[in-house]
Design a protein around this motif. Structure first.
Motif, PDB file in Angstrom:
ATOM      1  N   UNK A  60      53.967  34.887  26.068  1.00 30.36           N
ATOM      2  CA  UNK A  60      55.088  34.685  25.138  1.00 30.36           C
ATOM      3  C   UNK A  60      55.423  35.955  24.370  1.00 30.36           C
ATOM      4  N   UNK A  61      56.689  36.202  24.171  1.00 33.56           N
ATOM      5  CA  UNK A  61      57.158  37.468  23.610  1.00 33.56           C
ATOM      6  C   UNK A  61      56.693  37.711  22.180  1.00 33.56           C
ATOM      7  N   UNK A  62      56.439  36.654  21.427  1.00 31.04           N
ATOM      8  CA  UNK A  62      56.049  36.807  20.028  1.00 31.04           C
ATOM      9  C   UNK A  62      54.529  36.775  19.827  1.00 31.04           C
ATOM     10  N   UNK A  63      53.782  36.876  20.918  1.00 31.27           N
ATOM     11  CA  UNK A  63      52.325  36.739  20.838  1.00 31.27           C
ATOM     12  C   UNK A  63      51.673  37.850  20.036  1.00 31.27           C
ATOM     13  N   UNK A  64      50.628  37.478  19.275  1.00 26.48           N
ATOM     14  CA  UNK A  64      49.712  38.429  18.666  1.00 26.48           C
ATOM     15  C   UNK A  64      48.500  38.514  19.584  1.00 26.48           C
TER      16      UNK A  64
END
Length: 375
Positions: free
Chosen positions: A127-131
């Motif tokens: 996912x693009x917003x992953x930490x």
């Protein structure tokens, strides 16, 4: 390239997130999962047309896609490193290069592993917003690392103009690949960067795809010229319409919103439609335009000889041979915190694919995502 960059400063307490962090999910339509479809298009299209290796029309596009000659002669692939001899892994990046947004975010990121013995592949999407929670790296959303590495590359080099741009792109590819190698626990060989326009061009080159639209879909965004206007029912979609079909999440014109689960189902439907169309006789006659679509929209650091090896090795691969594993997690602004159990499944799957003997043979299922969840 130096591996010690100012970006890697994650020891001790985390730095606060940038005030320019992107908006939470749902505020804007994403490209999400488009790379999943484009990756399958690349694998199936190149494999289906391997016979064209013996003719000349493929060469200009292969030259565009492959690692460029560095002035020392043709980039060779050593014996034992060829795709037909050992498993290989790639980072696959979907780069948003629209002039309307001025973005260099990699809104789609995947790691793909291929095994020549079993003729199978595993593709893990992030996912693009992953930490990612990686020591040694500044905290940021995963889709922002490529742009940050690119900026660092431009800053570090004394080159100018196009040479500086090419150096920075190479630096960003290398650093992103090394970071994701650390994250996934496997050695990743190459990086491929794909422009989202490739999806539209490939579908158009195939003459469109037939799908069943599950609901009326209407969304307009004047900033990036998005205009999704689809009616429920079975129909043939061109490239732009198919792009809207797989992108659709919410409406600002009165139609019903869509869940991520529904988008996954639509993605699988389009993937199947592309596969069916490419296996048809009419699509074989469109090979030149299809290769043009790939050549104009994809760049890699894979030597041309290795691309040929990949084509020959994975000739005839079916979508049932490709295991798709989308990582999931929990949104807590501004990040997605990945589900540790799902991440462990993905890492195990990639490690299996990189085993010289390949992964255990599973009973085929009707859905790639269902196959992934059963592993």
């Amino acid at each position: 390239m130096s591996q010690d960059t100012p970006l890697r400063s994650r020891s001790g307490n985390r730095l606060p997130p940038s005030p320019k962090a992107s908006k939470p999910p749902g505020k804007k339509l994403r490209w999400g999962r488009l790379i999943l479809i484009v990756v399958a298009v690349i694998i199936l299209a190149l494999a289906s047309y391997a016979v064209y290796l013996y003719y000349g029309s493929w060469k200009p596009n292969l030259t565009k896609i492959a690692k460029q000659d560095d002035g020392q002669g043709t980039v060779e692939v050593k014996k034992g490193e060829r795709a037909q001899e050992k498993p290989i892994a790639l980072v696959l990046l979907g780069l948003d290069t629209r002039t309307e947004t001025g973005s260099m975010n990699t809104d789609v990121m995947m790691v793909a592993a291929f095994n020549p013995k079993t003729k199978t592949a595993t593709v893990v999407s992030i996912p693009r917003d992953s930490d990612l929670k990686l020591d040694g790296y500044k905290e940021r959303k995963v889709n922002g690392y490529y742009a940050a590495f690119y900026s660092q590359g431009r800053k570090d080099t004394a080159l100018e103009g196009d040479k500086a741009t090419e150096y920075a792109r190479g630096y960003a590819r290398d650093e992103t690949r090394q970071m994701l190698s650390k994250f996934t626990g496997i050695s990743i060989d190459y990086t491929a960067v794909i422009d989202f326009h490739g999806f539209v061009d490939v579908v158009d080159a195939l003459g469109g795809v037939k799908v069943t639209v599950d609901k009326d879909m209407r969304y307009v965004d004047s900033v990036d010229d998005t205009n999704i206007d689809l009616k429920k029912g079975e129909q043939e979609l061109n490239g732009e319409q198919a792009l809207g079909f797989v992108r659709y999440r919410k409406s600002n014109r009165g139609t019903a919103a869509s869940s991520d689960f529904e988008r996954n189902e639509r993605q699988n439907q389009v993937l199947g439609a592309i596969t069916d169309r490419m296996k048809s006789f009419s699509s074989v006659t469109k090979v030149d335009s299809l290769l043009d679509a790939l050549g104009n929209n994809m760049r890699t650091d894979i030597p041309s000889a290795q691309i040929e090896n990949i084509i020959k090795t994975y000739l005839g691969i079916n979508r049932s041979d490709i295991r798709f594993i989308p990582l999931t997690g929990t949104w807590k602004s501004p990040y997605v915190y990945l589900d540790e159990d799902k991440l462990a499944v993905a890492k195990k799957a990639l490690a299996e694919e990189m085993n010289p003997d390949g992964r255990p043979v599973a009973v085929p299922t009707s859905s790639p995502s269902a196959s992934a969840d059963s592993k």
